[in-house]
Scaffold this motif. Structure first.
Motif, short mmCIF file in Angstrom:
data_model
loop_
_atom_site.label_atom_id
_atom_site.label_comp_id
_atom_site.label_asym_id
_atom_site.label_seq_id
_atom_site.Cartn_x
_atom_site.Cartn_y
_atom_site.Cartn_z
N UNK A 184 -0.63 -2.93 -5.40
CA UNK A 184 -0.40 -3.14 -4.16
C UNK A 184 0.26 -1.87 -3.57
N UNK A 185 0.17 -1.77 -2.13
CA UNK A 185 0.65 -0.35 -1.35
C UNK A 185 1.67 -1.36 -0.38
N UNK A 186 2.94 -1.18 -0.30
CA UNK A 186 3.92 -1.95 0.22
C UNK A 186 4.92 -1.03 1.15
N UNK A 187 4.94 -1.47 2.43
CA UNK A 187 5.95 -0.74 3.11
C UNK A 187 7.31 -1.66 3.43
N UNK A 188 8.24 -1.06 2.58
CA UNK A 188 9.70 -1.72 2.70
C UNK A 188 10.36 -1.72 4.03
N UNK B 90 0.33 -13.06 7.87
CA UNK B 90 0.87 -12.47 6.58
C UNK B 90 1.53 -11.29 7.43
N UNK B 91 1.63 -10.85 8.31
CA UNK B 91 2.21 -9.85 8.96
C UNK B 91 3.89 -10.14 9.14
N UNK B 92 4.30 -11.56 9.02
CA UNK B 92 5.64 -11.54 8.93
C UNK B 92 6.38 -10.90 7.78
N UNK B 93 5.74 -10.51 6.70
CA UNK B 93 6.42 -9.83 5.63
C UNK B 93 6.46 -10.79 4.67
N UNK B 94 6.83 -10.21 3.27
CA UNK B 94 6.91 -10.68 2.05
C UNK B 94 8.19 -10.29 1.52
N UNK B 95 8.95 -11.27 0.73
CA UNK B 95 9.94 -10.98 -0.30
C UNK B 95 9.17 -10.71 -1.58
N UNK C 64 9.35 -6.51 2.81
CA UNK C 64 8.36 -5.54 3.39
C UNK C 64 7.10 -6.20 3.78
N UNK C 65 6.25 -5.06 4.04
CA UNK C 65 4.89 -5.51 4.23
C UNK C 65 3.70 -5.00 3.43
N UNK C 66 3.00 -5.98 3.10
CA UNK C 66 1.68 -5.59 2.22
C UNK C 66 0.75 -4.78 3.12
N UNK C 67 0.35 -3.73 2.79
CA UNK C 67 -0.71 -2.88 3.38
C UNK C 67 -1.98 -2.94 2.64
N UNK C 68 -2.05 -3.14 1.37
CA UNK C 68 -3.19 -3.31 0.46
C UNK C 68 -3.00 -3.73 -0.67
N UNK C 69 -3.89 -4.46 -1.08
CA UNK C 69 -3.76 -5.42 -2.46
C UNK C 69 -5.05 -5.37 -2.97
N UNK C 70 -5.58 -4.63 -4.09
CA UNK C 70 -6.85 -4.10 -4.45
C UNK C 70 -6.78 -4.31 -5.91
N UNK D 136 4.01 2.08 -4.11
CA UNK D 136 2.71 1.31 -5.09
C UNK D 136 3.31 0.61 -6.39
N UNK D 137 2.85 -0.71 -6.25
CA UNK D 137 3.42 -1.61 -7.20
C UNK D 137 2.37 -2.08 -7.96
N UNK D 138 2.31 -2.58 -9.16
CA UNK D 138 1.43 -3.20 -9.91
C UNK D 138 1.70 -4.74 -9.46
N UNK D 139 0.61 -5.70 -9.64
CA UNK D 139 0.76 -7.05 -9.41
C UNK D 139 0.01 -7.69 -10.39
N UNK D 140 0.44 -8.18 -11.45
CA UNK D 140 -0.53 -9.10 -12.44
C UNK D 140 -1.13 -10.26 -11.67
#
Length: 176
Positions: A66-70, A154-159, A52-58, A110-114
């Motif tokens: 992280x807010x993530x669009x799967x 980074x708009x290509x997305x992430x696994x 999916x796509x990372x929309x925010x990472x704060x 919403x996910x937590x990212x250490x």
């Protein structure tokens, strides 16, 4: 990750019988072992991989939120049929580069990212370049902490590899 079924194996042991019998006895013992990382209990597996796509990472405390669009990154027959059903290609025609992104909804999860999660981006080519979560957060904000343009935006997305609600790794997807 796909849950694997239980694996059974047989141990065969041969033992010589006491002197004078002149024969052997074969003993068969069946032992059932769980497969590595097999799902147990109710509910979804604890570890999942999503595209999916990372929309925010704060920054939040010692880590990040992280807010993530799967989405689904499909290939093969699955991609061809889905793209045809969406009117992107004619029925029976293949999708370009053997992939099709199906992003039906844009609900953000919403996910937590250490801070020490493993991150790779496409900075120098199609091989991932390790960066920190803090650097990725800057890239998501439109800044470039690497001092050079990325090979792919980074708009290509992430696994992402998720452990319940916590992201353990983020790897940028290459799109030709």
């Amino acid at each position: 990750m796909r849950a694997l079924s239980l694996v059974a194996f047989t141990v065969v042991a041969a033992a010589a019988v006491a002197a004078g019998c002149g024969g052997t006895t074969t003993v068969t013992k069946t032992v059932t072992l769980p497969a590595t990382r097999a799902k147990t209990g109710v509910g979804p597996p604890g570890r999942m991989i999503q595209f999916g796509y990372i929309k925010s990472l704060k920054r939040q405390g010692a880590g990040f939120r992280m807010r993530f669009d799967p989405a689904w990154l499909l290939s093969g027959v699955t991609a061809n049929v889905a793209a045809a059903e969406d009117g992107v290609v004619e029925p029976g025609e293949p999708v370009p580069n053997d992939h099709y992104v199906l992003d039906e909804g844009h609900r953000l999860l919403t996910y937590l990212v250490p801070a020490n999660a493993r991150v790779t981006v496409l900075a120098k080519g199609v091989s991932g370049t390790p960066i920190t979560v803090s650097q990725l957060a800057q890239l998501v904000k439109g800044k470039n902490p690497l001092g050079r343009p990325l090979f792919e935006p980074i708009t290509t997305g992430f696994w992402i590899l998720i452990d319940i609600d916590t992201v353990r790794s983020l790897d940028q997807q290459y799109k030709p």
